[in-house]
Design an enzyme around this catalytic site. Structure first.
Site, short mmCIF file in Angstrom:
data_model
loop_
_atom_site.label_atom_id
_atom_site.label_comp_id
_atom_site.label_asym_id
_atom_site.label_seq_id
_atom_site.Cartn_x
_atom_site.Cartn_y
_atom_site.Cartn_z
N GLU A 141 -6.95 4.34 8.20
CA GLU A 141 -6.42 5.91 7.43
C GLU A 141 -7.91 6.69 7.05
O GLU A 141 -8.22 7.54 7.63
CB GLU A 141 -5.35 6.11 6.91
N HIS A 159 -9.33 0.78 5.22
CA HIS A 159 -8.40 1.49 5.80
C HIS A 159 -8.11 2.13 7.13
O HIS A 159 -8.98 2.81 6.66
CB HIS A 159 -6.84 1.76 5.05
N ASN A 177 0.82 -1.31 -0.06
CA ASN A 177 0.29 0.20 0.11
C ASN A 177 0.58 1.20 -0.30
O ASN A 177 1.60 1.47 1.10
CB ASN A 177 -1.24 -0.09 1.11
N TRP A 178 0.92 1.83 -1.42
CA TRP A 178 2.22 3.09 -1.28
C TRP A 178 1.43 4.04 -0.20
O TRP A 178 2.31 5.64 -0.23
CB TRP A 178 2.31 3.15 -3.02
N LYS A 179 0.33 4.34 0.03
CA LYS A 179 -0.41 5.09 0.69
C LYS A 179 -0.26 7.13 -0.55
O LYS A 179 -0.07 6.38 -1.51
CB LYS A 179 -0.13 5.70 2.29
N SER A 229 3.63 -2.30 10.29
CA SER A 229 5.22 -2.39 10.59
C SER A 229 5.15 -3.90 10.15
O SER A 229 6.06 -4.30 10.41
CB SER A 229 5.23 -1.82 11.60
N GLY A 236 2.80 2.09 10.82
CA GLY A 236 2.91 2.78 10.58
C GLY A 236 4.87 3.57 11.85
O GLY A 236 5.10 4.20 11.94
N GLU A 263 -5.16 -5.35 10.48
CA GLU A 263 -4.13 -4.10 10.64
C GLU A 263 -4.75 -3.78 12.45
O GLU A 263 -5.48 -3.06 11.78
CB GLU A 263 -4.40 -2.86 9.64
N GLY A 291 2.65 -1.21 4.08
CA GLY A 291 3.03 0.05 3.97
C GLY A 291 4.39 0.64 3.50
O GLY A 291 5.06 0.44 2.55
N GLY A 292 4.95 0.88 4.76
CA GLY A 292 6.66 1.82 4.55
C GLY A 292 7.87 0.95 4.04
O GLY A 292 8.17 1.62 2.74
P1 PGA Z 1 2.95 0.50 7.67
O1 PGA Z 1 1.69 0.47 7.00
O2 PGA Z 1 3.80 -1.39 7.12
O3 PGA Z 1 3.94 0.91 6.97
O4 PGA Z 1 2.71 0.30 9.14
C1 PGA Z 1 0.63 -0.37 6.96
C2 PGA Z 1 -0.64 -0.50 6.48
O5 PGA Z 1 -1.34 0.65 6.64
O6 PGA Z 1 -1.32 -0.78 5.37
#
Ligand code: PGA
Length: 246
Positions: free
Chosen positions: A93, A91, A9-11, A209, A169, A163, A230-231
């Site tokens: 967010e 998600h 997920n590049w966000k 993470s 993050g 998640e 994500g990251g």
């Molecule tokens: P993260 O994000 O790996 O940076 O914790 C995961 C996500 O939000 O899908």
């Protein structure tokens, strides 16, 4: 056998040229045949990756509406017309910053299924939910609409991503056994709703993470079928090594 999946997920990261460099790097790598590798770039880049062969492309979201006067949104029909097979919904967010409710997320899931797109449905508890030992109840309530209002056939197309919000993050990862306990709980809920065969066929991903140093242990858990990353998905080497940690 259920599908193993690693989705990046590049966000809201990467300008156009950096996004293309990362995409090219990912397309040049080799991945195990039995792992579906997915990337979810920002929506404005989706169409430029439509020739991808090694990775599948996912949207990070979708509108709950069919089409019409919804400025800034994009529909499931549009995604399907670009041959996209996946879209992330719910998600944390989006739940937090856009106040998305369980009902709205359910409507998005329905819209995706109507257009033949697999929803990657996210759920997960906050730190305070976990500290108050309410995490199983929270995840159960987040899943309740898709477990009670979708048909078994519709649900068979859904991928679930657990998640924990406190792990996204932050660098804090759920202890693999705690993650396994939640995945097993989710599989149990699916079994109650649609039967054990359906539950055994549902891919449940872990996100929060997840990185090369912990993915192997997480993915070795019985009910963890891959990750939503994500990251660590913004670096091709890290992402490749997570995919190869099965
Ligand atoms: P993260 O994000 O790996 O940076 O914790 C995961 C996500 O939000 O899908």
């Amino acid at each position: 056998m259920r599908k193993k999946i690693v989705a990046g997920n590049w966000k809201m990261n990467l300008n156009k040229s950096d996004a293309h460099i990362l995409y090219k790097n990912l397309e040049s790598k080799s991945y195990p045949n039995d792992v579906e590798v997915i990337i979810a770039p920002a929506s404005i880049y989706l169409d430029s990756f439509s020739n991808a062969s090694k990775v599948s492309i996912s949207s990070q979201d979708v509108s709950a509406n069919d089409n019409g006067a919804f400025t800034g949104e994009f529909s499931a029909e549009m995604l399907s017309s670009m041959n996209l097979r996946f879209a992330i919904v719910g998600h944390s967010e989006r739940r937090t910053f856009h106040k998305e409710s369980d009902l709205l997320i359910f409507q998005k899931v329905k819209m995706l299924l109507k257009h033949g797109i697999t929803p990657i449905f996210c759920c997960g508890e906050s730190l305070s939910d976990r500290e108050s030992k309410n995490h199983f109840n929270i995840v159960k309530s987040q899943l309740s609409q898709i477990l009670t209002m979708l048909s078994k056939k519709e649900f068979s197309k859904v991928v679930v991503a657990y998640e924990p919000v406190w792990a996204i993050g932050t660098g804090l990862t759920a202890d693999p056994q705690d993650a396994q306990d939640m995945h097993s709980f989710i599989r149990g809920l699916i079994s109650e709703a649609f039967g054990s065969e359906a539950s055994e066929l549902t891919s449940i991903l872990y996100g929060g993470s997840c990185k090369p140093s912990n993915s192997r242990e997480l993915f070795s858990m019985k009910d963890i079928d891959g990750g939503l990353i994500g990251g660590a998905s913004l670096d091709s080497e890290s992402f490749e090594s997570i995919v190869n940690s099965f």
